[in-house]
Design a protein around this motif. Structure first.
Motif, PDB file in Angstrom:
ATOM      1  N   UNK A 183       0.828  -1.188  -0.061  1.00  0.00           N
ATOM      2  CA  UNK A 183      -0.018  -0.029  -0.134  1.00  0.00           C
ATOM      3  C   UNK A 183       0.769   1.201  -0.183  1.00  0.00           C
ATOM      4  N   UNK A 184       1.290   1.784  -0.981  1.00  0.00           N
ATOM      5  CA  UNK A 184       2.327   2.907  -1.083  1.00  0.00           C
ATOM      6  C   UNK A 184       1.154   4.010  -1.530  1.00  0.00           C
ATOM      7  N   UNK A 212       2.976  15.264   3.092  1.00  0.00           N
ATOM      8  CA  UNK A 212       1.905  14.558   2.701  1.00  0.00           C
ATOM      9  C   UNK A 212       2.166  13.134   2.605  1.00  0.00           C
ATOM     10  N   UNK A 213       3.150  12.752   1.982  1.00  0.00           N
ATOM     11  CA  UNK A 213       3.953  11.239   1.529  1.00  0.00           C
ATOM     12  C   UNK A 213       4.206  10.759   2.774  1.00  0.00           C
ATOM     13  N   UNK A 222       2.303   7.590   4.636  1.00  0.00           N
ATOM     14  CA  UNK A 222       3.050   6.469   4.882  1.00  0.00           C
ATOM     15  C   UNK A 222       2.815   6.028   6.347  1.00  0.00           C
ATOM     16  N   UNK A 223       2.734   7.085   7.318  1.00  0.00           N
ATOM     17  CA  UNK A 223       2.908   6.822   8.634  1.00  0.00           C
ATOM     18  C   UNK A 223       1.567   6.324   9.237  1.00  0.00           C
ATOM     19  N   UNK A 224       0.386   6.702   8.555  1.00  0.00           N
ATOM     20  CA  UNK A 224      -1.197   6.362   8.913  1.00  0.00           C
ATOM     21  C   UNK A 224      -1.028   4.789   9.300  1.00  0.00           C
ATOM     22  N   UNK A 264      -2.171   2.140  17.690  1.00  0.00           N
ATOM     23  CA  UNK A 264      -3.561   2.608  18.173  1.00  0.00           C
ATOM     24  C   UNK A 264      -4.289   1.466  18.853  1.00  0.00           C
ATOM     25  N   UNK A 265      -4.602   0.461  17.897  1.00  0.00           N
ATOM     26  CA  UNK A 265      -5.264  -0.774  17.952  1.00  0.00           C
ATOM     27  C   UNK A 265      -4.666  -1.470  19.096  1.00  0.00           C
TER      28      UNK A 265
END
Length: 215
Positions: A55-56, A186-187, A191-193, A200-201
């Motif tokens: 997922x890039x 933004x990139x 990528x960090x999300x 978080x999970x």
């Protein structure tokens, strides 16, 4: 799923993420320092790898290319690259489902049955729309592969939706000439999300876990 399988899956996921980061670094170098041909080759390579499995993030890159090249060319190469990625993903997941019991588990789930009901009504339109839409609606991609939706229609829908999407993004780059520092930010954010969501999970699970008292 046993403990060993979980460790193996996490290892594979980590390898995929590291591979994606390496590709991003290489292509970023070509974007800033490569020749015109090198920039286009790096862009095509990046888009040929970016898919559900790897997922890039693509929007910052497409907008950046739109600042330097004709939006029609950017959209064409982007759609071609994603079509190549989708082709590999289709064959890989088809092989995976045929070798394991995973497909039976997916088909037995209520969510998949609902997705199949919706998908069967207008499969080509749904695939085209989800390829155009900026949010990741990958369950419909997975549904198409599980039910063995015809490959030529699958690729045609994806390439059509991706071309429109990338053309619009390239037009943004050409029209507004957004500084590269904002595109890089933004990139990195995109990528960090996945990492932040994963942390978080894990945090939520840790807070919900209550150790049992020993008698």
């Amino acid at each position: 799923m046993n403990y060993g399988s979980r460790i193996e899956n996490k290892t594979k996921l980590a390898v995929i993420r590291i591979f994606g980061i390496i590709v991003t670094i290489v292509v970023s170098y070509l974007y800033f320092n490569g020749s015109q041909l090198g920039k286009l080759a790096g862009y095509l390579l990046y888009m040929s790898i970016a898919c559900t499995i790897v997922p890039l993030p693509t929007p910052p890159y497409v907008i950046g290319m739109g600042k330097m090249f004709d939006p029609w060319l950017v959209a064409l190469l982007g759609a071609l690259g994603n079509t190549i990625a989708s082709l590999g993903e289709y064959y890989l997941l088809t092989w995976l489902f045929s070798k394991t019991e995973l497909q039976e588990k997916i088909e037995a789930s209520r969510l998949f049955q609902r997705l199949t009901t919706v998908f069967s009504r207008s499969a080509f339109f749904i695939l085209t729309f989800t390829s155009l839409w900026p949010l990741p609606l990958d369950p419909f991609y997975l549904t198409a592969i599980v039910i063995r939706y015809p490959l030529h229609k699958y690729l045609a829908a994806i390439s059509t939706g991706k071309w429109v999407r990338y053309y619009l993004l390239a037009q943004v780059g050409e029209s507004f000439q957004i500084p590269n520092k904002y595109l890089v930010t933004l990139l990195i954010l995109l990528i960090s999300i996945p990492f932040l969501v994963g942390l978080f999970i894990k945090l939520i699970r840790a807070l919900r876990y209550v150790p049992q008292k020993s008698n």
